[in-house]
Design a protein around this motif. Structure first.
Motif, mmCIF file in Angstrom:
data_model
loop_
_atom_site.group_PDB
_atom_site.id
_atom_site.type_symbol
_atom_site.label_atom_id
_atom_site.label_comp_id
_atom_site.label_asym_id
_atom_site.label_seq_id
_atom_site.Cartn_x
_atom_site.Cartn_y
_atom_site.Cartn_z
ATOM 1 N N MET A 64 0.908 -1.036 0.009
ATOM 2 C CA MET A 64 0.089 -0.048 0.283
ATOM 3 C C MET A 64 0.998 1.388 0.101
ATOM 4 N N GLU A 65 0.496 2.247 -0.731
ATOM 5 C CA GLU A 65 1.519 3.375 -0.701
ATOM 6 C C GLU A 65 0.999 4.345 0.290
ATOM 7 N N GLU A 66 2.409 5.198 0.833
ATOM 8 C CA GLU A 66 2.676 6.080 2.011
ATOM 9 C C GLU A 66 1.875 7.316 1.618
ATOM 10 N N VAL A 67 0.615 8.392 2.140
ATOM 11 C CA VAL A 67 0.935 9.731 1.892
ATOM 12 C C VAL A 67 1.255 9.988 2.816
ATOM 13 N N LYS A 68 1.869 11.079 2.172
ATOM 14 C CA LYS A 68 2.661 11.825 3.001
ATOM 15 C C LYS A 68 1.770 13.061 4.039
ATOM 16 N N MET A 69 2.045 13.880 5.301
ATOM 17 C CA MET A 69 1.544 14.207 5.524
ATOM 18 C C MET A 69 2.424 15.530 5.774
ATOM 19 N N GLU A 70 2.188 16.169 5.191
ATOM 20 C CA GLU A 70 3.123 17.503 5.443
ATOM 21 C C GLU A 70 2.020 18.388 6.007
ATOM 22 N N ARG A 71 2.262 19.371 6.584
ATOM 23 C CA ARG A 71 1.868 20.058 7.295
ATOM 24 C C ARG A 71 2.425 21.512 6.888
ATOM 25 N N ILE A 72 1.166 22.506 6.179
ATOM 26 C CA ILE A 72 1.040 23.402 5.248
ATOM 27 C C ILE A 72 0.326 24.830 5.470
ATOM 28 N N SER A 73 0.399 25.960 5.341
ATOM 29 C CA SER A 73 0.162 26.918 6.470
ATOM 30 C C SER A 73 -0.435 27.643 4.925
ATOM 31 N N VAL A 74 -1.706 28.275 4.513
ATOM 32 C CA VAL A 74 -1.895 28.980 2.946
ATOM 33 C C VAL A 74 -2.829 29.848 3.589
ATOM 34 N N CYS A 75 -2.618 30.875 3.115
ATOM 35 C CA CYS A 75 -3.284 32.688 3.035
ATOM 36 C C CYS A 75 -4.294 32.339 1.609
ATOM 37 N N THR A 76 -5.552 31.950 2.369
ATOM 38 C CA THR A 76 -6.717 32.527 0.471
ATOM 39 C C THR A 76 -6.371 33.485 0.050
ATOM 40 N N GLU A 77 -5.251 34.519 0.256
ATOM 41 C CA GLU A 77 -4.858 35.511 -1.009
ATOM 42 C C GLU A 77 -4.713 35.245 -1.533
ATOM 43 N N GLU A 78 -3.535 33.825 -1.616
ATOM 44 C CA GLU A 78 -2.277 33.817 -2.183
ATOM 45 C C GLU A 78 -2.771 31.808 -2.811
ATOM 46 N N ILE A 79 -4.329 31.308 -2.513
ATOM 47 C CA ILE A 79 -4.138 30.586 -3.459
ATOM 48 C C ILE A 79 -4.642 30.027 -5.533
ATOM 49 N N LYS A 80 -3.706 31.022 -5.331
ATOM 50 C CA LYS A 80 -3.934 30.996 -6.894
ATOM 51 C C LYS A 80 -2.528 30.423 -7.567
ATOM 52 N N GLN A 81 -1.695 30.847 -6.478
ATOM 53 C CA GLN A 81 -0.252 30.436 -6.795
ATOM 54 C C GLN A 81 0.311 29.431 -6.052
ATOM 55 N N THR A 82 -0.186 29.432 -4.448
ATOM 56 C CA THR A 82 -0.496 27.813 -3.910
ATOM 57 C C THR A 82 -1.282 26.589 -4.486
ATOM 58 N N ALA A 83 -2.085 26.765 -4.746
ATOM 59 C CA ALA A 83 -2.852 25.573 -5.431
ATOM 60 C C ALA A 83 -2.056 24.718 -5.751
ATOM 61 N N GLN A 84 -1.242 25.612 -6.962
ATOM 62 C CA GLN A 84 0.082 24.855 -8.043
ATOM 63 C C GLN A 84 0.979 23.481 -6.710
ATOM 64 N N GLN A 85 1.612 24.177 -5.587
ATOM 65 C CA GLN A 85 2.567 23.575 -5.239
ATOM 66 C C GLN A 85 1.643 22.293 -4.535
ATOM 67 N N LEU A 86 0.309 22.626 -3.943
ATOM 68 C CA LEU A 86 -0.446 21.067 -3.177
ATOM 69 C C LEU A 86 -0.377 20.066 -3.679
ATOM 70 N N ARG A 87 -0.617 18.679 -2.629
ATOM 71 C CA ARG A 87 -0.575 17.280 -3.336
ATOM 72 C C ARG A 87 -1.103 16.940 -3.357
ATOM 73 N N ALA A 88 -2.493 16.093 -3.356
ATOM 74 C CA ALA A 88 -3.430 15.044 -2.792
ATOM 75 C C ALA A 88 -2.710 14.703 -1.767
ATOM 76 N N GLY A 89 -3.046 14.985 -0.084
ATOM 77 C CA GLY A 89 -3.103 14.189 1.452
ATOM 78 C C GLY A 89 -1.898 15.295 1.930
ATOM 79 N N ASP A 90 -1.690 16.943 1.670
ATOM 80 C CA ASP A 90 -1.024 17.303 1.904
ATOM 81 C C ASP A 90 -2.675 18.118 3.347
ATOM 82 N N THR A 91 -1.519 18.178 4.929
ATOM 83 C CA THR A 91 -2.406 19.092 5.445
ATOM 84 C C THR A 91 -2.626 20.109 5.923
#
Length: 180
Positions: free
Chosen positions: A1-28
């Motif tokens: 079974m594939e392990e899901v990474k659980m990285e904790r990231i603080s995201v500001c909604t005003e920067e969501i356009k730039q941040t969305a491209q860096q996020l990956r499924a499983g990120d907290t």
């Protein structure tokens, strides 16, 4: 079974356009900023407004929409319980909204192939909130203001200010998903 990474990231909604491209499924993610609530009835009305060429009650471009219907606030708090609803009920509207600039959605459950394609096409992101934990989610909400469709009660469109709202990336813009 594939392990899901659980990285904790603080995201500001005003920067969501730039941040969305860096996020990956499983990120907290801990989301802070402005989000808008909208459920089934509100989505239908928003879609009808677009069909008529009317301006929406909130800016769709780079917005974050939470599929929730907050309950009335107890004394001294901005909101009562505010848990996610099943996202697939909004799937008929979501590709259009994403194509018009929506950058992120918050809900629970899997999304249709059309929504997944639109997420990738628009470099957007789908966040999952924990179902059944609406009172816990409400602890991250700092303010609430009704912005449209007050007659819908708890399903009216509301502007929320959130701080460190805990979420998990369910579907990322690269096509990664927690749902298999």
């Amino acid at each position: 079974m594939e392990e899901v990474k659980m990285e904790r990231i603080s995201v500001c909604t005003e920067e969501i356009k730039q941040t969305a491209q860096q996020l990956r499924a499983g990120d907290t993610v801990y989301l802070s900023g402005t989000i808008y609530t909208a459920r089934d009835a509100a989505h239908k009305r928003l879609n009808e407004m677009l069909d008529r060429g009317e301006q929406l009650p909130f800016p769709l471009v780079n917005a974050v929409v939470y599929y929730a219907g907050p309950t009335p606030a107890p004394a001294g708090l901005p909101v009562g319980s505010c848990g996610p609803t099943t996202s697939s009920r909004m799937d008929v509207f979501t590709p259009r909204f994403l194509d018009l600039g929506l950058k992120a959605m918050i809900g629970k459950g899997d999304r249709s192939a059309a929504v997944k394609d639109a997420i990738c096409r628009n470099n957007a992101v789908y966040f999952c909130a924990v179902g059944g934990a609406g009172a816990l989610a409400a602890q991250s909400i700092r303010s609430l203001r009704v912005v449209a469709f007050e007659d819908l009660g708890c399903e009216s469109v509301k502007e929320l200010r959130v701080e460190k709202f805990p979420l998990i990336v369910g579907i990322d813009c690269q096509g990664g998903t927690l749902f298999r």
